[in-house]
Motif scaffolding. Structure first.
Motif, mmCIF file in Angstrom:
data_model
loop_
_atom_site.group_PDB
_atom_site.id
_atom_site.type_symbol
_atom_site.label_atom_id
_atom_site.label_comp_id
_atom_site.label_asym_id
_atom_site.label_seq_id
_atom_site.Cartn_x
_atom_site.Cartn_y
_atom_site.Cartn_z
ATOM 1 N N GLU A 1 0.833 -1.193 0.000
ATOM 2 C CA GLU A 1 0.000 0.000 0.000
ATOM 3 C C GLU A 1 0.875 1.253 0.000
ATOM 4 O O GLU A 1 0.574 2.229 -0.652
ATOM 5 C CB GLU A 1 -0.890 -0.028 1.238
ATOM 6 C CG GLU A 1 -1.938 1.037 1.231
ATOM 7 C CD GLU A 1 -2.896 0.826 2.390
ATOM 8 O OE1 GLU A 1 -3.984 0.347 2.138
ATOM 9 O OE2 GLU A 1 -2.517 1.120 3.529
ATOM 10 N N VAL B 1 -0.554 6.017 -1.368
ATOM 11 C CA VAL B 1 -1.488 6.164 -0.254
ATOM 12 C C VAL B 1 -0.752 6.694 0.965
ATOM 13 O O VAL B 1 -1.302 7.398 1.789
ATOM 14 C CB VAL B 1 -2.160 4.801 0.062
ATOM 15 C CG1 VAL B 1 -3.022 4.886 1.310
ATOM 16 C CG2 VAL B 1 -3.007 4.358 -1.113
ATOM 17 N N GLU C 1 -9.666 6.239 1.018
ATOM 18 C CA GLU C 1 -8.509 5.435 0.616
ATOM 19 C C GLU C 1 -7.615 5.040 1.783
ATOM 20 O O GLU C 1 -6.863 4.083 1.697
ATOM 21 C CB GLU C 1 -7.685 6.200 -0.420
ATOM 22 C CG GLU C 1 -8.225 6.071 -1.814
ATOM 23 C CD GLU C 1 -7.141 5.629 -2.770
ATOM 24 O OE1 GLU C 1 -6.156 6.358 -2.905
ATOM 25 O OE2 GLU C 1 -7.276 4.547 -3.356
ATOM 26 N N GLN C 2 -7.688 5.814 2.886
ATOM 27 C CA GLN C 2 -6.869 5.470 4.062
ATOM 28 C C GLN C 2 -7.477 4.336 4.856
ATOM 29 O O GLN C 2 -6.891 3.871 5.830
ATOM 30 C CB GLN C 2 -6.803 6.617 5.056
ATOM 31 C CG GLN C 2 -6.401 7.925 4.545
ATOM 32 C CD GLN C 2 -6.639 8.975 5.621
ATOM 33 O OE1 GLN C 2 -6.796 8.667 6.794
ATOM 34 N NE2 GLN C 2 -6.660 10.210 5.199
ATOM 35 N N MET D 1 -12.819 2.329 1.427
ATOM 36 C CA MET D 1 -12.694 2.453 -0.021
ATOM 37 C C MET D 1 -13.284 1.237 -0.717
ATOM 38 O O MET D 1 -13.927 1.363 -1.756
ATOM 39 C CB MET D 1 -11.213 2.627 -0.410
ATOM 40 C CG MET D 1 -11.007 3.093 -1.841
ATOM 41 S SD MET D 1 -11.756 4.708 -2.157
ATOM 42 C CE MET D 1 -12.672 4.376 -3.644
ATOM 43 N N THR E 1 -16.239 1.368 -3.425
ATOM 44 C CA THR E 1 -16.088 0.856 -4.784
ATOM 45 C C THR E 1 -17.122 -0.223 -5.085
ATOM 46 O O THR E 1 -17.637 -0.295 -6.196
ATOM 47 C CB THR E 1 -14.651 0.341 -5.006
ATOM 48 O OG1 THR E 1 -13.761 1.442 -4.797
ATOM 49 C CG2 THR E 1 -14.456 -0.196 -6.409
ATOM 50 N N SER F 1 -9.550 3.384 -7.789
ATOM 51 C CA SER F 1 -8.455 4.034 -7.072
ATOM 52 C C SER F 1 -7.293 3.068 -6.877
ATOM 53 O O SER F 1 -7.400 1.870 -7.166
ATOM 54 C CB SER F 1 -8.950 4.525 -5.720
ATOM 55 O OG SER F 1 -9.171 3.423 -4.882
ATOM 56 N N ARG G 1 -6.111 1.840 -4.206
ATOM 57 C CA ARG G 1 -6.423 0.780 -3.264
ATOM 58 C C ARG G 1 -7.269 -0.328 -3.899
ATOM 59 O O ARG G 1 -7.146 -1.492 -3.532
ATOM 60 C CB ARG G 1 -7.157 1.379 -2.061
ATOM 61 C CG ARG G 1 -7.117 0.480 -0.871
ATOM 62 C CD ARG G 1 -7.593 1.207 0.364
ATOM 63 N NE ARG G 1 -7.772 0.252 1.434
ATOM 64 C CZ ARG G 1 -7.215 0.346 2.626
ATOM 65 N NH1 ARG G 1 -6.435 1.355 2.901
ATOM 66 N NH2 ARG G 1 -7.444 -0.566 3.539
ATOM 67 N N ASP G 2 -8.129 0.058 -4.841
ATOM 68 C CA ASP G 2 -8.958 -0.942 -5.523
ATOM 69 C C ASP G 2 -8.105 -1.964 -6.257
ATOM 70 O O ASP G 2 -8.474 -3.124 -6.381
ATOM 71 C CB ASP G 2 -9.901 -0.276 -6.526
ATOM 72 C CG ASP G 2 -10.908 0.635 -5.853
ATOM 73 O OD1 ASP G 2 -11.328 0.319 -4.722
ATOM 74 O OD2 ASP G 2 -11.248 1.675 -6.435
#
Ligand code: C2E
Ligand code: MG
Ligand code: MG
Ligand code: MG
Length: 289
Positions: free
Chosen positions: A5, A10, A82-83, A87, A91, A119, A121-122
């Motif tokens: 990550e 991020v 996103e943190q 997220m 999504t 994003s 993270r996705d």
């Protein structure tokens, strides 16, 4: 997982010194409840062919109607989500809502592809391709009904796992677009290797092409480059007739922006798409005359 990550960018948010500010924690708490309380909605903004004025797709953009703050833009809450584990939930909501809308349009004769933003993270979520595949099957949609937009910055950060994630998504048959192009310093080699079919030129360059010769040159060279790779170019942030006209002259394929069509609710977008289609082949606005 955390190490991975960190490489996505991020960590920029995690390092942000006011990440635990009461303001942000409050908003994060509110966001946690927003999905269940139906405060989130997708808005839809058409992408138009700059030469003939026809619609070539619709981008889904997330909106949050906060009970006391009013409309909160995605630039405010996506980085926050996103943190956290939120997220993923966000999504899931976006993909499901977009598929449902796509199915509604598709099965009533509006065959517009819907683009969904994903994003950093996705791309770490290994369940995403399967979920997307299952969703397409559930709604009896062909893969081309959905496009995924991934920002250039994400794709530049970590070669190994983002490339794998992107390949897994592309193998489903969904199309991929490279978003915010021009801001992430891609190498030509990278661009050629990625399974993308569309490159979206960032609004920060497009907006000033009629005033700045430098910006005009940058956009023109991106358009040429994209064409030479056999991909489709899309200009983001088309805010005036002059800009649309100049882009069309450059050979930019598609445009998206307030002057062409604003992001609209599902109901308004449906009406807009029907009306726009009925007016074909007579285009609604210049520069398509
Ligand atoms: P993006 O994907 O690059 O989306 C384009 C942004 O430009 C949108 O902002 C859109 O409303 C805005 N825009 C449209 N026409 C014009 C114009 O003529 N001029 C200018 N200056 N801007 C225009 P929005 O909706 O606030 O979204 C901001 C960003 O948030 C998006 O940038 C995307 O990166 C992210 N985002 C939005 N929805 C989602 C989502 O469902 N999931 C994820 N992961 N990110 C999302
Ligand atoms: Mg986008
Ligand atoms: Mg963009
Ligand atoms: Mg953007």
């Amino acid at each position: 997982y955390l190490a991975k990550e960190g490489r996505t960018g991020v960590e920029l948010y995690l390092a942000d010194k006011d990440r635990n500010s009461p303001e942000r924690l409050n908003l994060l708490g509110d966001l946690r409840r927003a999905i269940d309380r139906s405060e989130l909605r997708l808005y839809y903004q058409p992408k138009l062919d700059l030469a003939v004025g026809e619609v070539r797709g619709v981008e889904a953009l997330l909106r949050w109607r906060h009970p006391t703050r009013g409309m909160v833009g995605p630039d405010e809450f996506i980085p926050l989500a996103e943190q956290s584990y939120l997220m993923r939930q966000l999504t899931e909501y976006v993909i499901d809502a977009a598929l449902e809308q796509a199915a509604h349009w598709w099965h009533t004769g509006v065959h517009e592809q819907i683009s969904v933003n994903v994003s950093a993270r996705d791309l770490l979520d290994s369940a995403l391709p399967e979920r997307l595949e299952a969703g397409l099957a559930r709604y009896r949609l062909p893969p081309k009904a959905i496009q995924l937009e991934v920002t250039e910055r994400i794709l530049m950060t970590d070669q190994a796992y983002t490339a794998d994630a992107v390949r897994a998504l592309a193998s489903l048959g969904v199309q991929l677009a490279l978003d915010d192009f021009g801001t992430g310093y891609s190498s030509l080699v990278r661009l050629q290797r990625l399974p993308v079919s569309e490159v979206k030129i960032d609004a920060s360059f497009v907006g000033r092409i009629c005033e700045s010769r430098d910006d005009e040159r940058i956009v023109r060279s991106i358009v040429d480059l994209v064409r030479s790779l056999g991909l489709r170019s899309v200009a983001e942030g088309v805010e005036s007739a002059e800009v649309a006209k100049r882009l069309a002259e450059m050979g930019c394929d598609l445009g998206q922006g307030w002057w062409l069509a604003e992001p609209m609710s599902a109901v308004d977008a449906t009406e807009w798409l029907r009306k726009h289609r009925d007016q074909r082949p007579v285009p609604v606005k210049p520069p398509f005359e």
